[in-house]
Design a protein around this motif. Structure first.
Motif, PDB file in Angstrom:
ATOM      1  N   ARG A  98      -6.620   8.783   8.663  1.00 49.99           N
ATOM      2  CA  ARG A  98      -5.222   8.727   8.234  1.00 49.99           C
ATOM      3  C   ARG A  98      -4.441   7.714   9.068  1.00 49.99           C
ATOM      4  NH1 ARG A  98      -0.621   9.629   9.607  1.00 49.99           N
ATOM      5  NH2 ARG A  98      -1.281  10.343  11.666  1.00 49.99           N
ATOM      6  N   GLN A  99      -4.751   7.673  10.352  1.00 44.04           N
ATOM      7  CA  GLN A  99      -4.075   6.716  11.242  1.00 44.04           C
ATOM      8  C   GLN A  99      -4.319   5.276  10.802  1.00 44.04           C
ATOM      9  OE1 GLN A  99      -4.518   7.115  15.475  1.00 44.04           O
ATOM     10  NE2 GLN A  99      -4.734   9.331  15.345  1.00 44.04           N
ATOM     11  N   THR A 100      -5.513   5.029  10.267  1.00 47.72           N
ATOM     12  CA  THR A 100      -5.830   3.671   9.807  1.00 47.72           C
ATOM     13  C   THR A 100      -4.997   3.311   8.578  1.00 47.72           C
ATOM     14  OG1 THR A 100      -8.036   3.761  10.754  1.00 47.72           O
ATOM     15  CG2 THR A 100      -7.715   2.221   8.946  1.00 47.72           C
ATOM     16  N   VAL A 101      -4.831   4.278   7.666  1.00 47.73           N
ATOM     17  CA  VAL A 101      -3.970   4.031   6.497  1.00 47.73           C
ATOM     18  C   VAL A 101      -2.554   3.729   6.975  1.00 47.73           C
ATOM     19  CG1 VAL A 101      -2.908   5.116   4.474  1.00 47.73           C
ATOM     20  CG2 VAL A 101      -5.352   5.392   4.901  1.00 47.73           C
ATOM     21  N   ALA A 104      -1.636   2.495   9.868  1.00 44.41           N
ATOM     22  CA  ALA A 104      -1.610   1.178  10.531  1.00 44.41           C
ATOM     23  C   ALA A 104      -1.619   0.049   9.501  1.00 44.41           C
ATOM     24  CB  ALA A 104      -2.805   1.051  11.473  1.00 44.41           C
ATOM     25  N   ILE A 105      -2.352   0.245   8.402  1.00 46.67           N
ATOM     26  CA  ILE A 105      -2.371  -0.786   7.349  1.00 46.67           C
ATOM     27  C   ILE A 105      -0.992  -0.859   6.681  1.00 46.67           C
ATOM     28  CG2 ILE A 105      -3.334  -1.380   5.080  1.00 46.67           C
ATOM     29  CD1 ILE A 105      -6.001  -0.115   6.080  1.00 46.67           C
ATOM     30  N   GLU A 106      -0.421   0.293   6.364  1.00 46.81           N
ATOM     31  CA  GLU A 106       0.883   0.309   5.681  1.00 46.81           C
ATOM     32  C   GLU A 106       1.984  -0.337   6.514  1.00 46.81           C
ATOM     33  OE1 GLU A 106       0.385   4.285   2.880  1.00 46.81           O
ATOM     34  OE2 GLU A 106       1.829   4.297   4.513  1.00 46.81           O
ATOM     35  N   THR A 107       1.919  -0.138   7.813  1.00 47.23           N
ATOM     36  CA  THR A 107       2.969  -0.702   8.679  1.00 47.23           C
ATOM     37  C   THR A 107       2.650  -2.144   9.101  1.00 47.23           C
ATOM     38  OG1 THR A 107       1.862   0.318  10.571  1.00 47.23           O
ATOM     39  CG2 THR A 107       3.718   1.519   9.624  1.00 47.23           C
ATOM     40  N   VAL A 139       0.831  -1.210   0.000  1.00 44.57           N
ATOM     41  CA  VAL A 139       0.000   0.000   0.000  1.00 44.57           C
ATOM     42  C   VAL A 139       0.868   1.263   0.000  1.00 44.57           C
ATOM     43  CG1 VAL A 139      -1.730   1.324   1.285  1.00 44.57           C
ATOM     44  CG2 VAL A 139      -1.962  -1.154   1.091  1.00 44.57           C
ATOM     45  N   ARG A 140       1.905   1.264   0.837  1.00 45.79           N
ATOM     46  CA  ARG A 140       2.751   2.463   0.908  1.00 45.79           C
ATOM     47  C   ARG A 140       3.409   2.750  -0.446  1.00 45.79           C
ATOM     48  NH1 ARG A 140       5.412   5.316   5.036  1.00 45.79           N
ATOM     49  NH2 ARG A 140       4.681   3.790   6.553  1.00 45.79           N
ATOM     50  N   LYS A 141       3.951   1.689  -1.054  1.00 46.54           N
ATOM     51  CA  LYS A 141       4.641   1.859  -2.351  1.00 46.54           C
ATOM     52  C   LYS A 141       3.654   2.359  -3.417  1.00 46.54           C
ATOM     53  CE  LYS A 141       7.347  -0.753  -5.720  1.00 46.54           C
ATOM     54  NZ  LYS A 141       6.460  -0.341  -6.825  1.00 46.54           N
TER      55      LYS A 141
END
Lengths: 64, 140, 137
Positions: free
Chosen positions: A27-30, A32-35, A5-7
């Protein structure tokens, strides 16, 4: 589980806030998903795949 | 509140909008304050009860638009991750509550105090859990 | 609803930990029953646990009740059931606390301490849980 997701987001020059707004999450959820701290539900994973024009298994995978 | 909220809660929310939580806090604080006043005859304790519950709900209501944590505490998780956080926190509270009730029961029994209150709480948590397992087994 | 990392079968909820939780539950019940000085109840509980253990391979519900959910759906059921129990009891404890205070106002006796303690424990555990899971997931 790992994900790209981050890439994918950075490839499209989007901020976490922009992606969060498109997916109707925080934004925090995004972040948390990326990490990898939070595994999204199937509907959210599908929405993420659809947003990037990819199948879910192309975004989320068990191995690196 | 997690996935399926009661109609009563929803109708209260739609009637009073974002201030329903404050009304609930003030009402609960008012009842506790009135009971405190009648029991101890101290107006300052009654006002403290009202101020704590009313103030807590006012702070949550004011800040829930700015803080996702406040939105969860106000009963409105902003997305599925916050719903999951709320669910796990409630589950942890239920488990810890069960252990506290059992511990209190044992301590009360050992010290010769009345243990019936702890037994009722522990029994209610146990019955709630077993009932929940059967309910969600059918629903999920 | 996604199951969190804390409850994931392959991460936190290993069979060993499941057994440890079950052993803890049995231990607590044993202590309670011993304190109660009711050995027939103690025997009844132990026998029912032995019976439940025997049924465990055949019933997924029994597995959950013994603290070893068989898969992520059953983990989710167990988590939701605990959350439901927590919510219901919290509302019940608050209501009883207020009722007991009014009751005491009338001079009818009663002790509201257990309900105040349980309510405080639930509230602190819930707030702590929010902070913990916010950090963990």
């Amino acid at each position: 589980m790992q994900n790209d997701v981050r890439k994918l987001r950075e490839d499209r020059a989007l901020s976490q806030g922009d992606l969060a707004k498109h997916l109707s999450v925080s934004r925090q959820t995004v972040n948390a998903i990326e990490t990898g701290r939070y595994l999204p539900s199937l509907p959210l994973a599908l929405a993420i795949g659809r947003f990037f024009g990819k199948a879910v298994e192309e975004v989320f995978h068990v191995d690196g | 509140m997690i996935a399926h909220e009661g109609e009563l809660v929803n109708s209260v929310r739609s009637t009073f909008g974002r201030w329903w939580l404050v009304l609930f806090g003030v009402a609960l604080g008012g009842v506790m304050g009135a009971a405190d006043l009648a029991m101890n005859g101290s107006p300052s304790r009654a006002v403290t009860d009202l101020a704590i519950l009313g103030g807590y709900t006012v702070v949550l209501t004011v800040f829930r638009g700015r803080s996702e944590t406040a939105s969860v505490l106000a009963g409105n998780p902003v997305d599925e991750r916050w719903q999951a956080i709320n669910l796990h926190a409630l589950a942890a509270a239920g488990m810890i509550g069960a252990f506290v009730a059992l511990g209190g029961f044992i301590a009360a029994e050992a010290t010769g105090h009345d243990w019936s209150g702890f037994a009722i709480v522990a029994g209610a948590i146990g019955a709630g859990y077993i009932g929940g397992v059967f309910w969600f087994r059918w629903r999920l | 609803m996604s199951t969190g990392r804390w409850y994931s079968v392959d991460r936190w909820f290993t069979p060993e930990r499941g057994w440890a939780i079950t052993a803890l539950k049995v231990g607590v019940i044993v202590v309670v029953m011993l304190v109660w000085h009711a050995f027939f109840l103690f025997a009844l509980i132990v026998m029912s646990l032995v019976g439940l253990r025997a049924l465990m391979p055949k019933s997924e519900t029994v597995s959950v009740l013994l603290g070893v959910p068989v898969d992520e759906r059953w983990e989710s059921i167990s988590t939701r059931a605990w959350a439901l129990a927590g919510q219901v009891v919290f509302v019940g404890v608050l209501t009883t606390l207020v009722a007991m205070q009014i009751w005491q106002t009338q001079g009818w006796g009663g002790d509201s301490t257990p309900y105040a303690l349980a309510g405080a424990a639930l509230a602190i555990a819930y707030l702590g849980g929010i902070i913990w899971y916010r950090w963990r997931q």
